[in-house]
Design a protein around this motif. Structure first.
Motif, PDB file in Angstrom:
ATOM      1  N   GLU A  19       1.687   9.266  -6.371  1.00 23.73           N
ATOM      2  CA  GLU A  19       2.237  10.617  -6.326  1.00 23.73           C
ATOM      3  C   GLU A  19       3.156  10.885  -7.511  1.00 23.73           C
ATOM      4  N   ARG A  20       3.782   9.863  -8.048  1.00 22.97           N
ATOM      5  CA  ARG A  20       4.706  10.028  -9.167  1.00 22.97           C
ATOM      6  C   ARG A  20       3.991  10.066 -10.513  1.00 22.97           C
ATOM      7  N   GLN A  21       2.782   9.571 -10.588  1.00 22.85           N
ATOM      8  CA  GLN A  21       2.031   9.602 -11.840  1.00 22.85           C
ATOM      9  C   GLN A  21       1.476  11.003 -12.065  1.00 22.85           C
TER      10      GLN A  21
ATOM     11  N   LYS B  45       0.836  -1.214   0.000  1.00 23.50           N
ATOM     12  CA  LYS B  45       0.000   0.000   0.000  1.00 23.50           C
ATOM     13  C   LYS B  45       0.865   1.255   0.000  1.00 23.50           C
ATOM     14  N   ALA B  46       1.977   1.224   0.723  1.00 17.07           N
ATOM     15  CA  ALA B  46       2.879   2.380   0.724  1.00 17.07           C
ATOM     16  C   ALA B  46       3.479   2.585  -0.661  1.00 17.07           C
ATOM     17  N   LEU B  47       3.848   1.482  -1.327  1.00 17.61           N
ATOM     18  CA  LEU B  47       4.387   1.590  -2.679  1.00 17.61           C
ATOM     19  C   LEU B  47       3.343   2.123  -3.652  1.00 17.61           C
ATOM     20  N   GLN B  48       2.083   1.688  -3.473  1.00 21.04           N
ATOM     21  CA  GLN B  48       1.006   2.206  -4.321  1.00 21.04           C
ATOM     22  C   GLN B  48       0.851   3.711  -4.142  1.00 21.04           C
ATOM     23  N   ALA B  49       0.905   4.179  -2.893  1.00 21.41           N
ATOM     24  CA  ALA B  49       0.753   5.615  -2.625  1.00 21.41           C
ATOM     25  C   ALA B  49       1.896   6.399  -3.259  1.00 21.41           C
ATOM     26  N   GLN B  50       3.124   5.877  -3.154  1.00 25.33           N
ATOM     27  CA  GLN B  50       4.266   6.559  -3.766  1.00 25.33           C
ATOM     28  C   GLN B  50       4.117   6.597  -5.286  1.00 25.33           C
ATOM     29  N   ALA B  51       3.690   5.504  -5.869  1.00 24.10           N
ATOM     30  CA  ALA B  51       3.515   5.452  -7.323  1.00 24.10           C
ATOM     31  C   ALA B  51       2.449   6.434  -7.778  1.00 24.10           C
TER      32      ALA B  51
ATOM     33  N   ILE C  92       1.325  23.959 -25.476  1.00 19.68           N
ATOM     34  CA  ILE C  92       0.403  22.829 -25.498  1.00 19.68           C
ATOM     35  C   ILE C  92       0.160  22.303 -24.093  1.00 19.68           C
ATOM     36  N   GLN C  93       1.215  22.201 -23.319  1.00 21.92           N
ATOM     37  CA  GLN C  93       1.111  21.689 -21.948  1.00 21.92           C
ATOM     38  C   GLN C  93       2.028  22.476 -21.029  1.00 21.92           C
ATOM     39  N   VAL C  94       1.636  22.535 -19.757  1.00 27.36           N
ATOM     40  CA  VAL C  94       2.485  23.044 -18.696  1.00 27.36           C
ATOM     41  C   VAL C  94       2.501  21.974 -17.624  1.00 27.36           C
ATOM     42  N   GLY C  95       3.690  21.525 -17.270  1.00 27.72           N
ATOM     43  CA  GLY C  95       3.827  20.516 -16.229  1.00 27.72           C
ATOM     44  C   GLY C  95       4.378  21.140 -14.962  1.00 27.72           C
ATOM     45  N   LEU C  96       3.840  20.726 -13.819  1.00 28.24           N
ATOM     46  CA  LEU C  96       4.316  21.193 -12.521  1.00 28.24           C
ATOM     47  C   LEU C  96       4.527  20.002 -11.607  1.00 28.24           C
ATOM     48  N   ALA C  97       5.640  20.020 -10.876  1.00 28.71           N
ATOM     49  CA  ALA C  97       5.903  19.010  -9.851  1.00 28.71           C
ATOM     50  C   ALA C  97       6.165  19.739  -8.550  1.00 28.71           C
ATOM     51  N   VAL C  98       5.645  19.193  -7.455  1.00 31.94           N
ATOM     52  CA  VAL C  98       5.833  19.767  -6.128  1.00 31.94           C
ATOM     53  C   VAL C  98       6.608  18.762  -5.295  1.00 31.94           C
ATOM     54  N   GLY C  99       7.687  19.225  -4.706  1.00 32.55           N
ATOM     55  CA  GLY C  99       8.493  18.368  -3.862  1.00 32.55           C
ATOM     56  C   GLY C  99       9.015  19.129  -2.669  1.00 32.55           C
ATOM     57  N   GLY C 100       9.808  18.435  -1.884  1.00 32.52           N
ATOM     58  CA  GLY C 100      10.433  19.035  -0.727  1.00 32.52           C
ATOM     59  C   GLY C 100      11.937  19.090  -0.906  1.00 32.52           C
ATOM     60  N   PRO C 101      12.623  19.798  -0.025  1.00 28.80           N
ATOM     61  CA  PRO C 101      14.066  19.956  -0.176  1.00 28.80           C
ATOM     62  C   PRO C 101      14.827  18.642  -0.051  1.00 28.80           C
ATOM     63  N   GLY C 102      14.275  17.646   0.602  1.00 30.24           N
ATOM     64  CA  GLY C 102      14.938  16.356   0.748  1.00 30.24           C
ATOM     65  C   GLY C 102      14.670  15.400  -0.399  1.00 30.24           C
ATOM     66  N   GLY C 103      13.978  15.842  -1.427  1.00 35.68           N
ATOM     67  CA  GLY C 103      13.686  14.991  -2.560  1.00 35.68           C
ATOM     68  C   GLY C 103      12.326  14.325  -2.515  1.00 35.68           C
ATOM     69  N   SER C 104      11.534  14.621  -1.500  1.00 32.93           N
ATOM     70  CA  SER C 104      10.196  14.023  -1.434  1.00 32.93           C
ATOM     71  C   SER C 104       9.331  14.620  -2.545  1.00 32.93           C
ATOM     72  N   LEU C 105       8.504  13.787  -3.135  1.00 28.52           N
ATOM     73  CA  LEU C 105       7.619  14.235  -4.208  1.00 28.52           C
ATOM     74  C   LEU C 105       6.194  14.262  -3.686  1.00 28.52           C
ATOM     75  N   ARG C 106       5.539  15.392  -3.825  1.00 28.41           N
ATOM     76  CA  ARG C 106       4.157  15.546  -3.347  1.00 28.41           C
ATOM     77  C   ARG C 106       3.136  15.434  -4.462  1.00 28.41           C
TER      78      ARG C 106
ATOM     79  N   THR D 145       2.605  15.536  -9.199  1.00 33.76           N
ATOM     80  CA  THR D 145       2.910  16.142 -10.495  1.00 33.76           C
ATOM     81  C   THR D 145       1.607  16.345 -11.250  1.00 33.76           C
ATOM     82  N   TRP D 146       1.531  17.434 -11.983  1.00 35.47           N
ATOM     83  CA  TRP D 146       0.337  17.791 -12.738  1.00 35.47           C
ATOM     84  C   TRP D 146       0.730  18.170 -14.154  1.00 35.47           C
ATOM     85  N   THR D 147      -0.070  17.731 -15.099  1.00 36.64           N
ATOM     86  CA  THR D 147       0.082  18.134 -16.489  1.00 36.64           C
ATOM     87  C   THR D 147      -1.150  18.944 -16.863  1.00 36.64           C
ATOM     88  N   PHE D 148      -0.973  20.241 -17.051  1.00 38.85           N
ATOM     89  CA  PHE D 148      -2.061  21.133 -17.445  1.00 38.85           C
ATOM     90  C   PHE D 148      -2.129  21.119 -18.966  1.00 38.85           C
ATOM     91  N   ASN D 149      -3.192  20.541 -19.489  1.00 36.71           N
ATOM     92  CA  ASN D 149      -3.385  20.389 -20.928  1.00 36.71           C
ATOM     93  C   ASN D 149      -4.142  21.600 -21.461  1.00 36.71           C
TER      94      ASN D 149
END
Length: 150
Positions: A29-31, A21-27, A95-109, A111-115
């Motif tokens: 956030e990365r999608q 379940k933790a791996l699913q949650a991380q995946a 065409i697209q604007v992509g945004l990723a939100v993370g933390g200073p330690g490399g944590s990923l919160r 990613t969004w693709t604005f179409n």
């Protein structure tokens, strides 16, 4: 010859279900989350929540443009390269604007693709760029009907 028994996957009930379940949650956030005109408000709220969860958020930005209408000379000056880039950006609709939100330690919160709205029948583009972006999964007919109007 000895036969090998297949190993049980990490997601079985052998006490490792929490790990799956933790791996699913991380995946998840990365999608990248696809954002269109119809879900813009909800996804923008999610983006703001992701930024608010980080004490020192780090944002990454990416854009997709439909090619270059004007190219630089091989050894152009920095000023000339900027002028050419500026002219391309000023005359082409993104065409697209992509945004990723993370933390200073490399944590990923998240990613969004604005179409964004983009119609091949009315906008400027290069064939090579449209071919490349289509191969990468950009759905141009959908951009013309569901894209965000900038």
């Amino acid at each position: 010859m000895a036969r090998l028994r297949p190993q049980a996957p990490a997601w079985t009930d052998r006490g490792a279900g929490w790990h799956y379940k933790a791996l699913q949650a991380q995946a998840a956030e990365r999608q990248p989350r696809d954002v269109w005109a119809w879900n813009l408000d909800a996804e923008f709220d999610e983006l703001l929540n992701a930024v608010a969860r980080e004490r020192s958020p780090v944002l990454a930005l990416d854009t997709e443009f439909p090619g270059f209408l004007r190219e630089d000379q091989l050894h152009a000056s920095r000023t000339a390269r900027y002028r050419t880039l500026r002219q391309n950006v000023d005359h082409l609709r993104p065409i697209q604007v992509g945004l990723a939100v993370g933390g200073p330690g490399g944590s990923l919160r998240g990613t969004w693709t604005f179409n964004l709205w983009f119609d091949l029948s009315t906008e400027w583009y290069t064939e090579e760029s449209v071919w490349f972006l289509s191969a990468a999964g950009v759905d141009f007919p959908r951009h013309a009907t569901e894209g965000i109007d900038p």
